[in-house]
Motif scaffolding. Structure first.
Motif, PDB file in Angstrom:
ATOM      1  N   LYS A  13      95.754  65.320  12.247  1.00 55.41           N
ATOM      2  CA  LYS A  13      94.807  65.759  11.225  1.00 55.41           C
ATOM      3  C   LYS A  13      94.895  64.855   9.996  1.00 55.41           C
ATOM      4  CE  LYS A  13      93.396  69.886   8.703  1.00 55.41           C
ATOM      5  NZ  LYS A  13      93.693  71.281   8.407  1.00 55.41           N
ATOM      6  N   ARG A  14      96.102  64.507   9.581  1.00 55.36           N
ATOM      7  CA  ARG A  14      96.280  63.612   8.433  1.00 55.36           C
ATOM      8  C   ARG A  14      95.688  62.235   8.715  1.00 55.36           C
ATOM      9  NH1 ARG A  14     102.209  65.357   7.591  1.00 55.36           N
ATOM     10  NH2 ARG A  14     101.918  67.201   6.321  1.00 55.36           N
ATOM     11  N   TRP A  15      95.918  61.702   9.903  1.00 52.56           N
ATOM     12  CA  TRP A  15      95.367  60.398  10.255  1.00 52.56           C
ATOM     13  C   TRP A  15      93.839  60.435  10.233  1.00 52.56           C
ATOM     14  CZ3 TRP A  15      97.384  55.945   9.725  1.00 52.56           C
ATOM     15  CH2 TRP A  15      98.756  55.768   9.851  1.00 52.56           C
ATOM     16  N   LYS A  16      93.268  61.536  10.709  1.00 53.01           N
ATOM     17  CA  LYS A  16      91.817  61.681  10.677  1.00 53.01           C
ATOM     18  C   LYS A  16      91.323  61.723   9.241  1.00 53.01           C
ATOM     19  CE  LYS A  16      91.177  64.043  15.100  1.00 53.01           C
ATOM     20  NZ  LYS A  16      90.775  65.304  15.744  1.00 53.01           N
ATOM     21  N   CYS A  22      89.180  56.270   4.225  1.00 49.31           N
ATOM     22  CA  CYS A  22      88.989  54.811   4.311  1.00 49.31           C
ATOM     23  C   CYS A  22      87.541  54.465   4.637  1.00 49.31           C
ATOM     24  CB  CYS A  22      89.926  54.219   5.361  1.00 49.31           C
ATOM     25  SG  CYS A  22      91.646  54.185   4.847  1.00 49.31           S
ATOM     26  N   LEU A  23      86.939  55.211   5.553  1.00 44.65           N
ATOM     27  CA  LEU A  23      85.557  54.981   5.918  1.00 44.65           C
ATOM     28  C   LEU A  23      84.626  55.226   4.725  1.00 44.65           C
ATOM     29  CD1 LEU A  23      83.564  54.291   8.167  1.00 44.65           C
ATOM     30  CD2 LEU A  23      83.468  56.722   8.714  1.00 44.65           C
ATOM     31  N   LEU A  24      84.892  56.288   3.961  1.00 49.59           N
ATOM     32  CA  LEU A  24      84.100  56.579   2.776  1.00 49.59           C
ATOM     33  C   LEU A  24      84.256  55.484   1.717  1.00 49.59           C
ATOM     34  CD1 LEU A  24      84.608  60.435   2.438  1.00 49.59           C
ATOM     35  CD2 LEU A  24      82.509  59.236   3.055  1.00 49.59           C
ATOM     36  N   LEU A  25      85.483  55.024   1.500  1.00 51.21           N
ATOM     37  CA  LEU A  25      85.713  53.946   0.534  1.00 51.21           C
ATOM     38  C   LEU A  25      84.994  52.664   0.949  1.00 51.21           C
ATOM     39  CD1 LEU A  25      89.478  54.418  -0.365  1.00 51.21           C
ATOM     40  CD2 LEU A  25      87.532  54.678  -1.895  1.00 51.21           C
ATOM     41  N   LEU A  26      85.083  52.305   2.209  1.00 53.53           N
ATOM     42  CA  LEU A  26      84.423  51.106   2.707  1.00 53.53           C
ATOM     43  C   LEU A  26      82.902  51.224   2.544  1.00 53.53           C
ATOM     44  CD1 LEU A  26      84.601  48.365   4.079  1.00 53.53           C
ATOM     45  CD2 LEU A  26      84.569  49.543   6.280  1.00 53.53           C
TER      46      LEU A  26
END
Length: 168
Positions: A13-16, A22-26
């Motif tokens: 869950k943490r990795w997700k 990260c996806l949002l930041l990118l």
């Protein structure tokens, strides 16, 4: 569910969550970059055609006796220019047009006679008044000086001038 399974579930869950952040930041970085690229082009306008442009053109003749004039005959048809004269205080050639438009482009070309003499011409201004600066091999000529004017003068010495503009 065993403790190991719960720990693995929390870790997954943490990795997700980390992957989502990260996806949002990118995505944010890419969106901001795209906006910045668009802002860089806001001063540029698309090409235009037809009635949105004004075209003025002429041949300037540099008579050895009578000085510069707008050359007009059956083979030379000037459009949009009113007068051409040498500024006696500054030594450049001043050209006046019949309108006050926003300049898109000014082109001034020495003909083959002037080019053979090493003459280049630079334009400054636009709108109604444009000043032309004549150079021979990099030296600014003072056309108010008869010696310098003689360098460009001749029965067939011409400069071709075109101004493309857009009404305000």
């Amino acid at each position: 569910m065993s403790r190991i399974e719960e720990r693995m579930k929390r870790t997954t869950k943490r990795w997700k969550q980390v992957a989502l952040v990260c996806l949002l930041l990118l995505s944010s970085v890419l969106w901001i970059q795209q906006e910045n690229d668009a802002d860089a082009d806001t001063g540029l306008l698309p090409s235009v055609t037809g009635e949105q442009l004004t075209f003025s053109g002429m041949a300037l003749r540099f008579d050895p006796v009578n000085g510069p004039y707008i050359h007009a005959n059956a083979a030379h048809y000037p459009l949009g220019f009113k007068e051409a004269y040498i500024d006696q205080n500054r030594g450049y050639l001043t050209v006046r047009r019949d309108r006050v438009d926003s300049v898109v482009s000014i082109i001034v070309d020495p003909d083959e006679t002037l080019t053979a003499r090493g003459i280049t011409i630079g334009a400054s201004g636009g709108g109604v008044v444009t000043n032309l600066y004549f150079y021979q091999n990099g030296r600014l000529l003072n056309l108010a000086d008869p010696v310098d004017y003689a360098i460009i003068a001749g029965p067939f010495s011409n400069a071709w001038m075109t101004i493309i503009s857009q009404p305000k």
